[in-house]
Design a protein around this motif. Structure first.
Motif, mmCIF file in Angstrom:
data_model
loop_
_atom_site.group_PDB
_atom_site.id
_atom_site.type_symbol
_atom_site.label_atom_id
_atom_site.label_comp_id
_atom_site.label_asym_id
_atom_site.label_seq_id
_atom_site.Cartn_x
_atom_site.Cartn_y
_atom_site.Cartn_z
ATOM 1 N N GLU A 207 0.815 -1.213 0.000
ATOM 2 C CA GLU A 207 0.000 0.000 0.000
ATOM 3 C C GLU A 207 0.850 1.265 0.000
ATOM 4 O OE1 GLU A 207 0.562 -1.423 4.226
ATOM 5 O OE2 GLU A 207 0.005 -2.351 2.307
ATOM 6 N N GLN A 208 2.098 1.171 0.483
ATOM 7 C CA GLN A 208 2.965 2.344 0.503
ATOM 8 C C GLN A 208 3.399 2.777 -0.897
ATOM 9 O OE1 GLN A 208 6.240 2.098 3.240
ATOM 10 N NE2 GLN A 208 4.911 2.201 5.040
ATOM 11 N N ILE A 209 3.287 1.898 -1.866
ATOM 12 C CA ILE A 209 3.595 2.291 -3.246
ATOM 13 C C ILE A 209 2.323 2.241 -4.106
ATOM 14 C CG2 ILE A 209 6.043 1.722 -3.151
ATOM 15 C CD1 ILE A 209 5.392 -0.878 -4.670
ATOM 16 N N GLY A 210 1.176 2.368 -3.448
ATOM 17 C CA GLY A 210 -0.076 2.538 -4.176
ATOM 18 C C GLY A 210 -0.753 1.270 -4.636
ATOM 19 N N ILE A 211 -0.324 0.115 -4.132
ATOM 20 C CA ILE A 211 -0.923 -1.161 -4.547
ATOM 21 C C ILE A 211 -1.870 -1.631 -3.443
ATOM 22 C CG2 ILE A 211 -0.467 -3.562 -5.185
ATOM 23 C CD1 ILE A 211 2.333 -2.574 -6.125
ATOM 24 N N ARG A 212 -3.148 -1.642 -3.732
ATOM 25 C CA ARG A 212 -4.154 -1.948 -2.707
ATOM 26 C C ARG A 212 -4.448 -3.437 -2.590
ATOM 27 N NH1 ARG A 212 -8.808 2.773 -3.463
ATOM 28 N NH2 ARG A 212 -7.429 4.572 -3.074
ATOM 29 N N ASP A 213 -4.318 -4.176 -3.677
ATOM 30 C CA ASP A 213 -4.735 -5.580 -3.659
ATOM 31 C C ASP A 213 -3.785 -6.382 -4.542
ATOM 32 O OD1 ASP A 213 -5.986 -8.026 -3.713
ATOM 33 O OD2 ASP A 213 -7.994 -7.208 -4.102
ATOM 34 N N LEU A 214 -2.941 -7.211 -3.915
ATOM 35 C CA LEU A 214 -1.992 -8.020 -4.674
ATOM 36 C C LEU A 214 -2.683 -9.047 -5.555
ATOM 37 C CD1 LEU A 214 0.815 -8.707 -2.026
ATOM 38 C CD2 LEU A 214 0.924 -7.149 -3.984
ATOM 39 N N SER A 215 -3.922 -9.376 -5.238
ATOM 40 C CA SER A 215 -4.649 -10.380 -6.020
ATOM 41 C C SER A 215 -5.216 -9.805 -7.315
ATOM 42 C CB SER A 215 -5.791 -10.981 -5.196
ATOM 43 O OG SER A 215 -6.825 -10.043 -4.983
#
Length: 273
Positions: A207-215
């Protein structure tokens, strides 16, 4: 293994072929899938093809952003050959699947681009993290997308690139999960390959690099990330494709994410140490 428990026999067979043999199989239409794990030990490259009047500025963008955009080769205008990267390369046919953009809009995903080729087109081949996957594997580090027979997951991050007049935007990152001790070893291994993205740009806390959901990757396939693993993120050569698309040139030919140019250059030749 695939998600259905099967192994793609053509991909397993092509892992042991030479880079030239892989390209000939692709050129003939006999393989159109992702290239991760094919011709193991050989360099793979991302693709960006632009009209000549856009090429000089794009090269300047790459020079300002060597982490996501390490340039391996640039062609002469109109030439489909890249002799420094391999024997008998024809960039119009030797990628398993392309993406063709007009004015920033995706219009086609063909398996060859001879019908749209022009005499003013300049080819850029940009280093790909697939090139350091064999050294990771040889170091005893498992690669989840290899295990699951999937394309590597790639995400749009909030890490901004250094812009030029027309090119700019966020960095795309690829992700591979590792247990903490293995993540440290992965940093050590990939740091030796600055020509193909080098060390990771971020570890854990997506989330610190703007990715909310790895799936839900923006490109490629989702892979399993176990509770005792950290997601490790590398700069990705899909970045220039996203940046160029935003600039809306009249024509861009790129690779479909995960479908790379397999070169005759050994990965070891790119190692810094």
């Amino acid at each position: 293994m695939g998600m259905d428990g099967t192994i793609r026999p053509e991909a397993a067979e092509m892992a042991g072929l030479s880079a030239h043999e892989v390209r000939m199989r692709i050129r003939s239409g006999g393989y159109t899938g992702p290239t991760a794990g094919l011709a193991r030990g050989m360099v793979q490259g991302n693709l960006a093809i632009l009209p000549a009047d856009w090429a000089a500025e794009f090269l300047r963008f790459c020079q300002r952003n060597p982490k996501p955009c390490p340039v391996l080769a640039v062609s002469d205008p109109g030439s489909p050959a890249l002799p420094e990267l391999g024997l008998d390369i024809d960039i119009r046919t030797d990628i398993p699947r392309y993406r063709v953009y007009r004015d920033g809009e995706l219009v086609d995903e063909p398996t060859d681009v001879r019908s749209v080729w022009r005499d003013d087109l300049v080819t850029f081949v940009i280093g790909c993290s697939f090139s350091f996957e064999t050294p990771l594997h040889e170091a005893g580090l498992g690669l989840r997308h290899w295990e699951q027979n999937l394309n590597v997951p790639m995400y749009r991050s909030n890490i901004e690139t250094n812009p030029t007049e027309r090119f700019g935007g966020p960095m795309v990152v690829s992700m591979r999960p590792f247990k903490p001790a293995d993540a440290i070893r992965a940093i050590q291994v990939t740091s030796r390959f600055p020509s193909v993205h080098g060390a990771p740009v971020h570890i854990g806390l997506p989330e610190q690099i703007g990715i909310r959901d790895l799936s839900k990757p923006d490109f490629g396939d989702a892979v399993r990330v176990d509770a005792d693993e950290l997601p490790v993120f590398w700069a990705c050569g899909v970045t220039p494709q996203v940046v160029i698309q935003r600039a809306r040139p009249p024509l861009l030919i790129a690779h479909s994410p995960g479908h790379m140019l397999v070169c005759d250059v050994p990965n070891a030749r790119l190692a810094a140490l």
